[in-house]
Design a protein around this motif. Structure first.
Motif, mmCIF file in Angstrom:
data_model
loop_
_atom_site.group_PDB
_atom_site.id
_atom_site.type_symbol
_atom_site.label_atom_id
_atom_site.label_comp_id
_atom_site.label_asym_id
_atom_site.label_seq_id
_atom_site.Cartn_x
_atom_site.Cartn_y
_atom_site.Cartn_z
ATOM 1 N N VAL A 31 0.836 -1.200 0.000
ATOM 2 C CA VAL A 31 0.000 0.000 0.000
ATOM 3 C C VAL A 31 0.868 1.246 0.000
ATOM 4 O O VAL A 31 0.550 2.251 -0.651
ATOM 5 C CB VAL A 31 -0.941 -0.001 1.225
ATOM 6 N N MET A 32 1.987 1.186 0.711
ATOM 7 C CA MET A 32 2.893 2.348 0.775
ATOM 8 C C MET A 32 3.455 2.668 -0.601
ATOM 9 O O MET A 32 3.555 3.831 -0.989
ATOM 10 C CB MET A 32 4.019 2.057 1.752
ATOM 11 N N GLU A 33 3.796 1.613 -1.350
ATOM 12 C CA GLU A 33 4.376 1.837 -2.671
ATOM 13 C C GLU A 33 3.352 2.425 -3.652
ATOM 14 O O GLU A 33 3.721 3.151 -4.577
ATOM 15 C CB GLU A 33 4.934 0.519 -3.220
ATOM 16 N N GLU A 34 2.120 2.116 -3.462
ATOM 17 C CA GLU A 34 1.074 2.626 -4.349
ATOM 18 C C GLU A 34 0.246 3.738 -3.699
ATOM 19 O O GLU A 34 -0.859 4.033 -4.124
ATOM 20 C CB GLU A 34 0.128 1.480 -4.762
ATOM 21 N N SER A 35 0.810 4.341 -2.655
ATOM 22 C CA SER A 35 0.066 5.362 -1.909
ATOM 23 C C SER A 35 -0.307 6.559 -2.774
ATOM 24 O O SER A 35 -1.372 7.163 -2.611
ATOM 25 C CB SER A 35 0.879 5.820 -0.694
ATOM 26 N N GLU A 36 0.563 6.903 -3.706
ATOM 27 C CA GLU A 36 0.271 8.064 -4.557
ATOM 28 C C GLU A 36 -0.960 7.805 -5.428
ATOM 29 O O GLU A 36 -1.856 8.653 -5.541
ATOM 30 C CB GLU A 36 1.480 8.370 -5.433
ATOM 31 N N SER A 37 -1.013 6.631 -6.068
ATOM 32 C CA SER A 37 -2.171 6.285 -6.908
ATOM 33 C C SER A 37 -3.448 6.214 -6.083
ATOM 34 O O SER A 37 -4.517 6.676 -6.513
ATOM 35 C CB SER A 37 -1.928 4.938 -7.605
ATOM 36 N N ILE A 38 -3.336 5.627 -4.891
ATOM 37 C CA ILE A 38 -4.509 5.514 -4.024
ATOM 38 C C ILE A 38 -4.995 6.897 -3.582
ATOM 39 O O ILE A 38 -6.201 7.176 -3.566
ATOM 40 C CB ILE A 38 -4.186 4.641 -2.793
ATOM 41 N N ALA A 39 -4.028 7.786 -3.242
ATOM 42 C CA ALA A 39 -4.387 9.135 -2.805
ATOM 43 C C ALA A 39 -5.091 9.902 -3.924
ATOM 44 O O ALA A 39 -6.083 10.604 -3.698
ATOM 45 C CB ALA A 39 -3.141 9.887 -2.348
ATOM 46 N N ILE A 40 -4.568 9.757 -5.168
ATOM 47 C CA ILE A 40 -5.198 10.443 -6.304
ATOM 48 C C ILE A 40 -6.605 9.906 -6.545
ATOM 49 O O ILE A 40 -7.558 10.667 -6.788
ATOM 50 C CB ILE A 40 -4.325 10.287 -7.571
ATOM 51 N N ALA A 41 -6.774 8.575 -6.468
ATOM 52 C CA ALA A 41 -8.089 7.971 -6.673
ATOM 53 C C ALA A 41 -9.074 8.441 -5.604
ATOM 54 O O ALA A 41 -10.235 8.746 -5.898
ATOM 55 C CB ALA A 41 -7.977 6.447 -6.661
ATOM 56 N N LEU A 42 -8.606 8.514 -4.344
ATOM 57 C CA LEU A 42 -9.467 8.987 -3.266
ATOM 58 C C LEU A 42 -9.850 10.451 -3.455
ATOM 59 O O LEU A 42 -10.987 10.855 -3.203
ATOM 60 C CB LEU A 42 -8.775 8.791 -1.915
ATOM 61 N N SER A 43 -8.870 11.242 -3.908
ATOM 62 C CA SER A 43 -9.140 12.657 -4.147
ATOM 63 C C SER A 43 -10.195 12.846 -5.240
ATOM 64 O O SER A 43 -11.124 13.659 -5.103
ATOM 65 C CB SER A 43 -7.851 13.372 -4.536
ATOM 66 N N GLU A 44 -10.052 12.060 -6.312
ATOM 67 C CA GLU A 44 -11.029 12.161 -7.399
ATOM 68 C C GLU A 44 -12.405 11.633 -6.971
ATOM 69 O O GLU A 44 -13.446 12.146 -7.381
ATOM 70 C CB GLU A 44 -10.528 11.390 -8.626
ATOM 71 N N ALA A 45 -12.403 10.584 -6.123
ATOM 72 C CA ALA A 45 -13.670 10.057 -5.609
ATOM 73 C C ALA A 45 -14.378 11.102 -4.749
ATOM 74 O O ALA A 45 -15.601 11.255 -4.814
ATOM 75 C CB ALA A 45 -13.419 8.782 -4.810
ATOM 76 N N LYS A 46 -13.573 11.829 -3.925
ATOM 77 C CA LYS A 46 -14.145 12.897 -3.112
ATOM 78 C C LYS A 46 -14.710 14.002 -3.998
ATOM 79 O O LYS A 46 -15.808 14.517 -3.753
ATOM 80 C CB LYS A 46 -13.064 13.451 -2.180
ATOM 81 N N ARG A 47 -13.957 14.346 -5.024
ATOM 82 C CA ARG A 47 -14.404 15.388 -5.959
ATOM 83 C C ARG A 47 -15.672 14.944 -6.689
ATOM 84 O O ARG A 47 -16.602 15.738 -6.898
ATOM 85 C CB ARG A 47 -13.293 15.678 -6.954
ATOM 86 N N LEU A 48 -15.722 13.658 -7.054
ATOM 87 C CA LEU A 48 -16.893 13.110 -7.715
ATOM 88 C C LEU A 48 -18.111 13.161 -6.796
ATOM 89 O O LEU A 48 -19.222 13.482 -7.228
ATOM 90 C CB LEU A 48 -16.619 11.670 -8.147
ATOM 91 N N GLY A 49 -17.899 12.864 -5.509
ATOM 92 C CA GLY A 49 -18.993 12.936 -4.547
ATOM 93 C C GLY A 49 -19.520 14.346 -4.383
ATOM 94 O O GLY A 49 -20.738 14.564 -4.309
ATOM 95 N N GLN A 50 -18.592 15.328 -4.319
ATOM 96 C CA GLN A 50 -19.011 16.730 -4.206
ATOM 97 C C GLN A 50 -19.808 17.173 -5.435
ATOM 98 O O GLN A 50 -20.829 17.869 -5.321
ATOM 99 C CB GLN A 50 -17.782 17.623 -4.024
ATOM 100 N N LEU A 51 -19.333 16.756 -6.603
ATOM 101 C CA LEU A 51 -20.023 17.112 -7.843
ATOM 102 C C LEU A 51 -21.419 16.496 -7.874
ATOM 103 O O LEU A 51 -22.405 17.155 -8.238
ATOM 104 C CB LEU A 51 -19.208 16.650 -9.050
ATOM 105 N N THR A 52 -21.513 15.247 -7.471
ATOM 106 C CA THR A 52 -22.818 14.563 -7.454
ATOM 107 C C THR A 52 -23.779 15.253 -6.498
ATOM 108 O O THR A 52 -24.964 15.447 -6.822
ATOM 109 C CB THR A 52 -22.634 13.092 -7.046
ATOM 110 N N ASN A 53 -23.300 15.625 -5.327
ATOM 111 C CA ASN A 53 -24.155 16.320 -4.359
ATOM 112 C C ASN A 53 -24.630 17.668 -4.902
ATOM 113 O O ASN A 53 -25.783 18.063 -4.699
ATOM 114 C CB ASN A 53 -23.401 16.523 -3.043
#
Length: 436
Positions: A244-266
């Motif tokens: 998870v540490m090695e892929e933390s950057e990809s996971i962080a970007i995916a989470l950020s986009e998921a958060k942004r997607l949630g805000q847009l949907t709301n």
């Protein structure tokens, strides 16, 4: 394709309007013609009934006929009972002898020929009807007829006849004029139909264009975060042995986009509900000074971390009726925008005061500002002055649209203007006394 669609809808509305006007004029013509015809014939029928009830009139005709045959078996009633003044030209009294022949032929004179084809029908006694007679001299003589019993054994029946040829000629002329007027006014209605079709289609086209633009923009906004999330998740499958540490950057970007997607949907859901009047505004009387402090204090700390200044310049004690959650969302949108579009050492000021009978809330900054020609459009949905800059700051162009709806739902307004020497000012005006 779009022009063809608009033309097709315009033609459809035009034909519907034209057909509606045609039906209206047609029904109106039938009604007017029916009323005029029934009224004229009713007058004639009423006159026939009155004449049939005038015993002196019929008795006078009987007397003349009986005198011709030297028969005095019928006593004439007193003349003071009065008589109807029957038009001798249009209305005739025909007396029928018991053998079915006309008894007052001499009294009819030259008109007897007009009734040469007239036949006695005792079964029609007491009924008003229309009869048509043809003679060598006249064709198509039409009468309204009423056959009554006289009570005399020699001349048992009297038939009152009122000529309707002149009336029918007048009706034919009236019908022709009515038809011409209907056609003329229907032709005028064609132009009215076309004008109304264009007028009715304009808001539909405008609404349709807005909806189409909204769907296109929403699809575009949703596609970007979904694509990023999909790409980052697929990357995780490429190196399943990574931690998870090695892929933390990809996971962080995916989470950020998921958060942004949630805000847009709301945001989209909120705007959709506001368009459908499904959002309820719960207004309550509240003190503005404590409300401003509660919302702004967290942003003051954020601004300090970015070496920016956020100052409450004026905060008057006012009691205003508003929805606390919606107004908090409004302030968060404006403060968040102010922090995004200001740089280090820039300042943001907030002023809350009474102006006339309104609560005036001003949020100004010394940031990069908005072009003057874009000030009137920044409240449109998905509008971006600079798409690249919006993408960098994570905006999707719906915040100010929501802010405008919130102020409108409270009976207020929001405007944006240039701040001097630089930056932007947002002025929110809400009535101090608001209906619940």
């Amino acid at each position: 394709m779009k022009m063809n669609s608009e033309s097709r809808h315009l033609r459809s509305l035009f034909f519907r309007n034209a057909l509606s006007f045609a039906l209206i004029f047609l029904f109106l013509g039938f009604i007017v013609n029916g009323l005029i015809t029934s009224s004229l014939y009713r007058n004639i029928d009423e006159e026939l009934v009155r004449s049939s009830q005038d015993k002196y009139l019929i008795a006078r005709e009987l007397m003349r006929s009986l005198q011709e045959s030297n028969d005095d078996s019928y006593n004439l009633p007193p003349s003071n009972q009065g008589s109807s003044d029957v038009n001798s030209f249009q209305t005739q009294v025909v007396l029928w002898a018991s053998d079915g022949t006309i008894a007052n032929g001499l009294g009819l004179g030259s008109r007897l020929e007009n009734f040469s084809n007239l036949k006695l029908n005792p079964q029609r006694a007491g009924k008003i009807e229309t009869i048509s007679l043809d003679t060598d001299q006249y064709q198509g003589l039409r009468f309204r007829s009423l056959l009554v019993e006289t009570g005399n054994s020699v001349i048992p029946y009297a038939q009152l006849l009122s000529n309707t040829n002149s009336l029918e000629e007048s009706l034919v002329m009236f019908q022709k004029i009515l038809i011409v007027c209907m056609v003329v006014f229907w032709l005028i209605s064609l132009w009215v139909s076309y004008y109304l079709a264009k007028l009715n289609l304009q808001p539909i086209i405008k609404s349709w264009k807005k909806q189409q633009e909204f769907v296109e923009n929403a699809s575009h906004e949703l596609r970007t975060p979904l694509t990023v999330i999909q790409a980052k998740l697929e990357k995780l499958f490429i190196n399943p042995q990574h931690t998870v540490m090695e892929e933390s950057e990809s996971i962080a970007i995916a989470l950020s986009e998921a958060k942004r997607l949630g805000q847009l949907t709301n945001s989209l859901l909120m705007l959709a509900r506001s368009d459908g009047n499904q959002l309820v505004v719960n207004k309550e009387r509240q003190m503005t000074d404590s409300f401003i402090k509660e919302v702004v204090n967290p942003f003051i700390e954020i601004a300090e971390l970015d070496d920016k200044q956020l100052i409450i310049e004026e905060n008057q004690l006012l009691e205003v009726s508003f929805d606390r959650n919606l107004m908090k969302q409004l302030l968060v949108i404006l403060l968040d925008n102010a922090l995004k579009y200001t740089e280090e050492s820039d300042s943001i000021t907030i002023s809350s005061k009474q102006s006339a009978q309104n609560w005036e809330l001003i949020i100004s900054d010394t940031g990069i500002g908005v072009k003057e020609e874009d000030l009137s459009r920044i409240f449109e949905r998905f509008y971006r002055e600079d798409s690249a800059r919006q993408r960098d700051t994570g905006g999707h162009g719906l915040g100010l649209s929501i802010a405008k709806w919130i102020t409108s739902s409270h009976g207020g307004s929001i405007v944006a203007e240039l701040n001097q020497p630089k930056g932007t000012r947002f002025i929110i005006t809400l009535p101090l006394k608001s209906s619940q």
